[in-house]
Design an enzyme around this catalytic site. Structure first.
Site, PDB file in Angstrom:
ATOM      1  N   ASP A  69      -2.333  -7.649  -5.586  1.00 14.35           N
ATOM      2  CA  ASP A  69      -2.772  -6.551  -4.738  1.00 14.35           C
ATOM      3  C   ASP A  69      -3.314  -5.411  -5.589  1.00 14.35           C
ATOM      4  O   ASP A  69      -2.856  -5.214  -6.712  1.00 14.35           O
ATOM      5  CB  ASP A  69      -1.559  -6.049  -3.937  1.00 14.35           C
ATOM      6  N   CYS A 106       0.797  -1.229   0.000  1.00 16.14           N
ATOM      7  CA  CYS A 106       0.000   0.000   0.000  1.00 16.14           C
ATOM      8  C   CYS A 106       0.832   1.283   0.000  1.00 16.14           C
ATOM      9  O   CYS A 106       0.516   2.190  -0.768  1.00 16.14           O
ATOM     10  CB  CYS A 106      -1.040   0.013   1.123  1.00 16.14           C
ATOM     11  N   LYS A 128     -12.300  -5.617   7.116  1.00 13.83           N
ATOM     12  CA  LYS A 128     -12.184  -6.264   5.813  1.00 13.83           C
ATOM     13  C   LYS A 128     -13.241  -7.328   5.611  1.00 13.83           C
ATOM     14  O   LYS A 128     -13.799  -7.864   6.566  1.00 13.83           O
ATOM     15  CB  LYS A 128     -10.791  -6.865   5.634  1.00 13.83           C
ATOM     16  N   ARG A 137       7.160 -11.279   4.986  1.00 16.28           N
ATOM     17  CA  ARG A 137       6.717 -11.125   6.364  1.00 16.28           C
ATOM     18  C   ARG A 137       7.326 -12.227   7.204  1.00 16.28           C
ATOM     19  O   ARG A 137       7.376 -13.382   6.778  1.00 16.28           O
ATOM     20  CB  ARG A 137       5.180 -11.213   6.463  1.00 16.28           C
ATOM     21  N   GLN A 148       1.341 -10.941  -3.684  1.00 22.50           N
ATOM     22  CA  GLN A 148      -0.088 -10.679  -3.632  1.00 22.50           C
ATOM     23  C   GLN A 148      -0.574 -10.132  -4.967  1.00 22.50           C
ATOM     24  O   GLN A 148       0.129  -9.359  -5.607  1.00 22.50           O
ATOM     25  CB  GLN A 148      -0.392  -9.633  -2.559  1.00 22.50           C
ATOM     26  N   HIS A 175      -8.314  -1.544  -0.186  1.00 19.12           N
ATOM     27  CA  HIS A 175      -7.257  -2.524  -0.465  1.00 19.12           C
ATOM     28  C   HIS A 175      -7.971  -3.809  -0.848  1.00 19.12           C
ATOM     29  O   HIS A 175      -8.923  -4.193  -0.199  1.00 19.12           O
ATOM     30  CB  HIS A 175      -6.405  -2.842   0.765  1.00 19.12           C
ATOM     31  N   HIS A 187      -5.060  -1.224  -5.009  1.00 21.94           N
ATOM     32  CA  HIS A 187      -5.579  -0.175  -4.139  1.00 21.94           C
ATOM     33  C   HIS A 187      -6.425   0.755  -4.974  1.00 21.94           C
ATOM     34  O   HIS A 187      -5.981   1.248  -6.006  1.00 21.94           O
ATOM     35  CB  HIS A 187      -4.421   0.560  -3.454  1.00 21.94           C
TER      36      HIS A 187
END
Length: 636
Positions: free
Chosen positions: A373, A324, A454, A353, A371, A500, A375
Site C-alpha cells: 500500500d 490509509c 479508482k 476484512r 497490501q 491511494h 499513499h
RNA sequence: GCCGACGUAGCUCAAUUGGCAGAGCAGCUGUUUUGUAAACAGCAGGUUGCGGGUUCGAGUCCCAUCGUCGGCUCCA
C-alpha cells in the site's frame, strides 16, 4: 462499448465479462453501462460479443443457440421447469432454471444426450414477432419471462424463437438449425440468484461450452485442465508454499518457508523500486481505536467488512481494514510545506476484512492480507502527474513479472462519501492521466471505493486470464475528513489531495496469481530453491556440500539432496519441485571440480566449473530473466 | 451469507444391498552406492472432519455443525 460487471469470487474469472452489441434504435440504453439488475438486456440481446469481431459474433450466436438446445432438453426432462435467462458468455453459455428438484451430475449426462439427439434432428430455429400481450399470454406460466417482458421498453419489438418443442422469449439471432450448433459440452451446475439479486430466488444454472469444431472444443477443455494443473492451491501444497488450517481459521494464510521466500523476494524487489522512486517506508499498527474509523467513515460505510471491535479500557479498537488512516496520521504529525510535496508513504500493511465464507478462495480471496500500500499526499495540481508516474510504475512491475494488463476505471458506488463535484474532479484526473499515458480503458460502473474513484489494473496471465491487482485511487474526501493540509507559497493552509495505490494488490493474491502464472516454475530470481546439488553416490556428498558453500557465498539458494535415492529419483524429485537447476556431481565432476548442469526446462548443459555456472545464473537473477540458459528462450 | 456437491492415513484414492477400514506415494528402518524423471524389502501410520441419532452392528442411513470445492452475491 458496454461492459457487464464482473461477477465471480475468483478474481481472474472476471474475464467472463462480456461485451454487448451496440443497441441501435433503442432509446435510453445507448452507451449506458449495464448494472446488476440489467439482465433483461442480456436476455433481450442474448448474443454478447465484441462488435468488431466476426468470429466472436458467430461463436456467441452458436453458444446462445446451444443454450436454447439445452433448455429444450431440460424442458423434456422437467416439464414443470421455469426458465430464467440463457445468454452466451465468454467461452460458452449458461441457462438458469427453476426446477422442482436439485440437479445432479447424472442429470447433466441425460441432458447432454438429449441435446445430442435434438441436434442430430437439425430442428430449425424459427422467429416470430409477437405483441406484448401475446408474449405475456404465451409465457403466463413463467413468472421470470413475464417479468422480463414487463421490463422491456415500450417500443421493443418482442420476438420468440422456437426449435422443436421449445419456445423461448428471445431476441436472437440464432443459427439456422440445431444441427449448426457444433460440438458442445456441459460443464457444471451452480446456484445463481434470479437477476443477480441475493434477495430473489436462487435458480439452478447449468454452464456449458460450445465451439465451431471438435478441435476448438478439445483445445478449450485442455485449457481448463491446464488451469486445474496450475491451480495455486494444488501447487501450494505440492511445492510446500502455503497452507490454510481449519484450526487457525478459514481465509487466513500460513506461509511456509518456500512461499515466504517467494513473497520476501517480491517484497524486497518492490521496496527497492519504491525507494528509488521517492517513496518513504512507514509502519502502522494492526489495531486502532474507533475514533479514527469514525473520522475516516469506515464505520459508516465499511463496517460490514470489519471485525467486531475489542474493548480496551472502555474504548473500542478495531483490526485495521485499510492502511490509509495510519498514513494520514503520520502526515498530520507535523506541518508540511508545499516544498515537501509530494510525500509518498509506502507500507506492506496487513489488513483484515470480513469476507463471507462462500467467497474465500485459496490465497486469492482471504480474510487477512498484506497490501503493498502507499499513499501519496500532493497538491491538487500534482495529482495527474503523480497518477501518471504510478501508472508507469505499475507498467514496470507488470513487465518484470511477465504480465500483460488491462485498465478499468471504477466510478462512484452507491455507498460513498463526498460531494458530486469532488467525485467529478477525481474521476477526471484519473481519466486525464490515462489519456496522457495513451491508455485505453474500460469502465466498471459503480465499482469505486467509498472515498474515491479508482483505476483497477487487471493482469492478463499466461493463460489469458484476468486478475484484479493494482489499484490507483484519487481521493479528495479523506483529506477533507481528516483536515489534511500543507502551507502553500501564499502562507495559507491548503487541502492536500491523496492518491491511494497498490502495485501488486495484496501479497496473498499476487503470489497466488504468480504461482498459477508460472505454473509453479518460478523464474530463477524468484525460485525459493534455485539449485539442487545431486551427488550420484554418498562419495560425492562432501564435494556437493563444498559446491553448496561456494554457491551460497555467491548469493544463491541451494540445497544438497543427501537422500539415499538413486540419482534418477533425485532428478525426478527436483524436477517435480520445479527447481531451476540440478547440479549433478559424480566421480568425474568431483575430480574435475565441476558440476553437470541440468536446467529443469531444457537439455543437460554438460559439466562445467562453478564459475561457468555462476556466469549463466547470476546475470539471469540480476535481470529477472525468465530463461534458464541460452537454449531456452521462451520458458515462462 | 445463498444453492449444490464433497470431507476415509501427510498426499491421491479403494471399501458389495449397513457386517473385522485397505492400496500406492510420502515417512521410518534395513539392504543396495547407483550417470540424467521413481532400486528392493520391511515397519509404522486412522476414534472415517466434529457432535448427536437410527440399528444387534454405521465409513455407508438420518439430523446438526465445521470445512472444502463449483457457482451466485461481494471484493485486494
Amino acid at each position: 462499448m458496454r461492459v457487464e460487471p464482473r461477477r465471480s469470487n475468483v478474481p481472474w474469472r472476471g474475464c467472463r465479462s462480456i461485451f454487448l452489441l451496440p443497441t441501435s434504435g433503442r432509446p435510453g440504453t445507448g452507451g449506458r453501462t449495464m448494472d446488476h439488475a440489467d439482465n433483461s438486456d442480456l436476455e433481450a440481446m442474448d448474443i454478447a460479443v465484441e462488435p468488431t469481431d466476426a468470429v466472436a459474433y458467430e461463436l456467441a450466436r452458436l453458444r446462445h443457440s446451444c443454450a436454447h438446445l439445452m433448455a429444450e432438453a431440460v424442458q423434456d426432462l422437467f416439464p414443470d421447469a421455469k426458465f430464467g435467462i440463457g445468454p452466451a458468455i465468454e467461452h460458452g453459455f449458461y441457462y438458469d432454471f427453476d426446477l422442482p428438484r436439485p440437479l445432479a451430475p447424472d442429470d447433466l449426462e441425460a441432458i447432454e444426450s438429449s441435446m445430442r439427439s435434438n441436434q442430430a434432428r437439425r430442428e430449425p430455429f424459427s422467429r416470430q414477432v409477437v405483441s406484448r400481450d401475446e408474449a405475456l399470454r404465451i409465457f403466463a406460466e413463467n413468472p421470470y419471462k413475464v417479468e422480463l417482458i414487463r421490463d422491456l421498453p415500450a417500443d421493443e419489438i418482442i420476438t420468440t424463437y422456437r426449435q422443436g418443442e421449445f419456445l423461448d422469449l428471445c431476441r436472437g439471432p440464432h443459427v439456422d438449425t440445431t444441427g449448426d450448433i457444433g460440438p458442445f459440452k456441459l460443464l457444471s451446475i451452480a446456484g445463481a440468484y434470479w437477476r443477480g439479486d441475493e434477495k430473489r430466488p436462487m435458480l439452478q444454472r447449468i454452464y456449458g461450452t460450445a465451439w465451431r469444431s471438435q478441435d476448438e472444443l478439445d483445445a478449450h477443455l485442455e485449457r481448463l485442465q491446464e488451469a486445474q494443473r496450475r491451480d495455486h492451491r494444488r501447487l501450494g501444497r505440492e511445492l510446500d508454499l502455503f497452507s490454510v488450517s481449519e484450526e487457525i481459521g478459514p481465509g487466513l494464510i500460513l506461509w511456509h518457508p518456500k512461499g515466504a521466500m517467494v513473497r520476501y523476494l517480491v517484497e524486497q524487489f518492490e521496496q527497492q523500486e519504491q525507494l528509488a522512486r521517492g517513496y518513504d517506508l512507514v509502519n502502522t499498527p494492526h489495531i486502532a481505536s474507533e475514533k479514527i474509523y469514525q473520522i475516516s467513515g469506515h464505520l459508516e460505510t465499511f463496517r460490514e467488512n470489519m471485525y467486531a471491535p475489542m474493548s480496551i479500557e472502555e474504548v473500542d479498537y478495531y483490526l485495521k481494514p485499510m492502511n490509509c488512516p495510519g498514513h494520514i496520521m503520520i502526515y498530520k504529525s507535523r506541518v508540511h510545506s508545499y516544498r515537501d510535496l509530494p510525500i509518498r508513504f509506502a507500507e506492506l500493511g496487513t489488513v483484515y476484512r470480513y469476507e463471507r465464507s462462500g467467497t474465500l478462495h485459496g490465497m486469492l480471496r482471504v480474510r487477512g492480507f498484506t497490501q503493498d500500500d502507499a499513499h501519496i499526499f500532493c497538491t491538487v495540481d500534482q495529482v495527474v502527474d503523480e497518477v501518471r508516474s504510478v501508472i508507469d510504475f505499475a507498467i514496470h512491475m507488470a513487465g518484470v513479472f511477465g504480465y500483460e494488463f488491462q485498465a478499468y476505471l471504477a466510478t462512484r458506488p452507491t455507498k460513498a462519501i463526498g460531494s458530486d463535484e469532488v467525485w467529478e474532479r477525481a474521476t477526471t484526473d484519473l481519466i486525464r492521466a490515462m489519456q496522457e499515458r495513451g491508455w485505453s480503458y474500460k469502465i466498471d460502473e459503480g465499482e469505486g471505493t467509498f472515498y474515491g474513484p479508482k483505476i483497477d489494473i487487471k493482469w492478463v496471465d499466461a493463460l489469458g486470464r484476468e486478475w484484479t491487482g493494482p489499484t490507483i485511487q484519487v481521493d479528495f474526501n479523506l483529506p477533507e475528513r481528516f483536515d489534511v493540509n500543507y502551507i502553500a507559497e501564499d502562507g495559507e493552509r491548503h487541502r492536500v489531495a491523496m492518491i491511494h495505490r497498490t502495485l501488486l494488490g495484496s501479497m496473498e493474491r499476487f503470489v497466488g496469481g504468480l504461482i498459477e502464472h508460472y505454473a509453479g516454475a518460478f523464474p530463477v530470481w524468484l525460485a525459493p530453491v534455485q539449485a539442487v546439488i545431486i551427488p550420484i553416490t554418498d562419495g560425492q556428498i562432501e564435494a556437493a556440500e563444498d559446491v553448496k558453500r561456494q554457491l551460497e557465498r555467491a548469493g544463491l539458494r541451494v540445497e544438497v539432496d543427501t537422500s539415499r535415492d538413486r540419482m534418477q529419483a533425485k532428478i525426478r524429485n527436483a524436477q517435480l519441485q520445479k527447481v531451476p537447476y540440478m547440479l549433478v556431481i559424480g566421480k568425474r565432476e568431483e575430480v574435475a571440480r565441476a558440476v553437470a548442469v541440468r536446467p529443469r526446462s531444457g537439455p543437460d548443459l554438460g559439466a562445467m566449473s562453478i564459475d561457468d555456472f555462476l556466469a549463466i545464473v547470476q546475470p539471469r537473477i540480476a535481470s529477472h530473466s525468465l530463461t534458464l540458459s541460452d537454449l531456452d528462450g521462451t520458458e515462462a
